[in-house]
Design an enzyme around this catalytic site. Structure first.
Site, PDB file in Angstrom:
ATOM      1  CG  ASN A 136      -1.791   1.211   1.332  1.00 49.30           C
ATOM      2  OD1 ASN A 136      -2.488   1.526   0.363  1.00 49.30           O
ATOM      3  ND2 ASN A 136      -1.800   1.903   2.459  1.00 49.30           N
ATOM      4  CG  HIS A 176      -0.356   6.232   4.567  1.00 51.36           C
ATOM      5  ND1 HIS A 176      -1.730   6.336   4.592  1.00 51.36           N
ATOM      6  CD2 HIS A 176       0.093   6.995   5.587  1.00 51.36           C
ATOM      7  CE1 HIS A 176      -2.093   7.116   5.590  1.00 51.36           C
ATOM      8  NE2 HIS A 176      -1.006   7.545   6.214  1.00 51.36           N
ATOM      9  CB  SER A 203       5.356   4.971   3.950  1.00 49.69           C
ATOM     10  OG  SER A 203       5.779   5.960   4.848  1.00 49.69           O
ATOM     11  CG  ASP A 214      -2.417   3.526   6.758  1.00 51.45           C
ATOM     12  OD1 ASP A 214      -2.429   2.920   5.669  1.00 51.45           O
ATOM     13  OD2 ASP A 214      -3.150   4.494   7.012  1.00 51.45           O
TER      14      ASP A 214
HETATM   15  C1  GRF Z   1      -2.109   9.138  -3.024  1.00 50.46           C
HETATM   16  O1  GRF Z   1      -1.692  10.378  -2.578  1.00 50.46           O
HETATM   17  C2  GRF Z   1      -1.937   8.097  -1.969  1.00 50.46           C
HETATM   18  O2  GRF Z   1      -0.917   8.381  -1.068  1.00 50.46           O
HETATM   19  C3  GRF Z   1      -3.249   8.113  -1.253  1.00 50.46           C
HETATM   20  O3  GRF Z   1      -4.193   8.348  -2.255  1.00 50.46           O
HETATM   21  C4  GRF Z   1      -3.600   9.137  -3.277  1.00 50.46           C
HETATM   22  C5  GRF Z   1      -3.949   8.548  -4.609  1.00 50.46           C
HETATM   23  O4  GRF Z   1      -3.635   9.433  -5.644  1.00 50.46           O
HETATM   24  N1  GRF Z   1      -3.448   6.886  -0.537  1.00 50.46           N
HETATM   25  P1  GRF Z   1      -3.823   8.991  -7.160  1.00 50.46           P
HETATM   26  O5  GRF Z   1      -5.231   8.463  -7.304  1.00 50.46           O
HETATM   27  O6  GRF Z   1      -2.793   7.935  -7.464  1.00 50.46           O
HETATM   28  O7  GRF Z   1      -3.603  10.230  -7.981  1.00 50.46           O
END
Ligand code: GRF
Length: 230
Positions: free
Chosen positions: A138, A140, A167, A176
């Site tokens: 994942n 984050h 991360s 997370d």
């Molecule tokens: C990312 O910033 C990620 O960290 C978070 O959701 C966002 C997704 O962005 N979990 P995208 O859809 O890849 O533009």
């Protein structure tokens, strides 16, 4: 005031990349990794993964994207990039487990060996985690273990940290909290709001996610013989 004594002004004009992982030689995968991707949002990280594969850095094929929202940008990008995409709408499932069973079935049907959550805005359950044990990662937008859960960028701003980041980590049942694979850090500027900080973090996400997928891929392939779909 002497010239250049106010360093915050220098940073405002030219935000430095603070700490980023040195991306070295990309590991090779023969045959290429068979990756599934889950996304709920705009899909910019999906596109970063795609770019890394099409440029030959990340030796992987994006077998299937699953989105949970019919109108998300990730779905449009998949169509443009010709990545197979399936909508599995969480509103059609009465429990998280039922949704995850549908995800597992779709990924198995697409012969996916590992799954990347690239902005998946649902909590996942052991149904998915155990089906892809050690093979589910994942992204984050914080330097874990700080600022888990929703609105990590807002949490960072509210806390007043001067360094933020992103991360990529293994997924386990506690949200997370699985082992970190790779991180990138950026400065938080005095002028930042949630949008400017999120943009700075996202630029690093786009570098980090393909690289962390390759790092995880080395482990997936090392354990390859032990992975039997069932
Ligand atoms: C990312 O910033 C990620 O960290 C978070 O959701 C966002 C997704 O962005 N979990 P995208 O859809 O890849 O533009």
């Amino acid at each position: 005031m002497p010239a250049c004594s106010d360093t915050s002004q220098i940073l405002e004009q030219d935000p430095p990349e603070l700490i980023v992982p040195a991306i070295g030689a990309w590991p090779q995968f023969s045959p290429p990794l068979r990756i599934g991707v889950m996304a709920s949002g705009s899909g910019s990280n999906l596109e970063a993964l795609y770019k890394a594969t099409s440029e030959g850095c990340l030796e992987a094929s994006l077998q299937l994207l699953i989105v949970n929202n019919p109108r998300c940008g990730a779905r449009e990008r998949a169509e443009r990039l010709q990545i197979p995409c399936q909508l599995i709408d969480h509103r059609q499932h009465s429990t998280r487990e039922s949704l995850d069973h549908a995800l597992v079935s779709a990924f198995r049907a697409a012969d996916v060996e590992a799954v990347v959550m690239a902005g998946w805005m649902r909590i996942v359950t052991p149904v998915l985690i155990d089906a892809y044990a050690g093979r589910l990662i994942n992204l984050h937008p914080s330097l874990l273990p700080a600022f888990k859960g929703l609105d990590a960028v807002g949490q960072a701003l509210a806390t007043g940290v001067r360094i933020a980041g992103c991360s990529v980590h293994h997924v386990q049942a506690d949200v997370d909290s699985g082992a970190v694979i790779a991180q990138a850090a950026v400065p938080v500027l005095a002028s930042d709001d949630a949008a400017t900080l999120a943009r700075r973090i996202q630029r690093q996400e786009h570098r980090l996610l393909p690289w962390a997928t390759a790092l995880a891929g080395v482990e997936w392939r090392r354990k390859g013989q032990a992975f039997v779909q069932g």
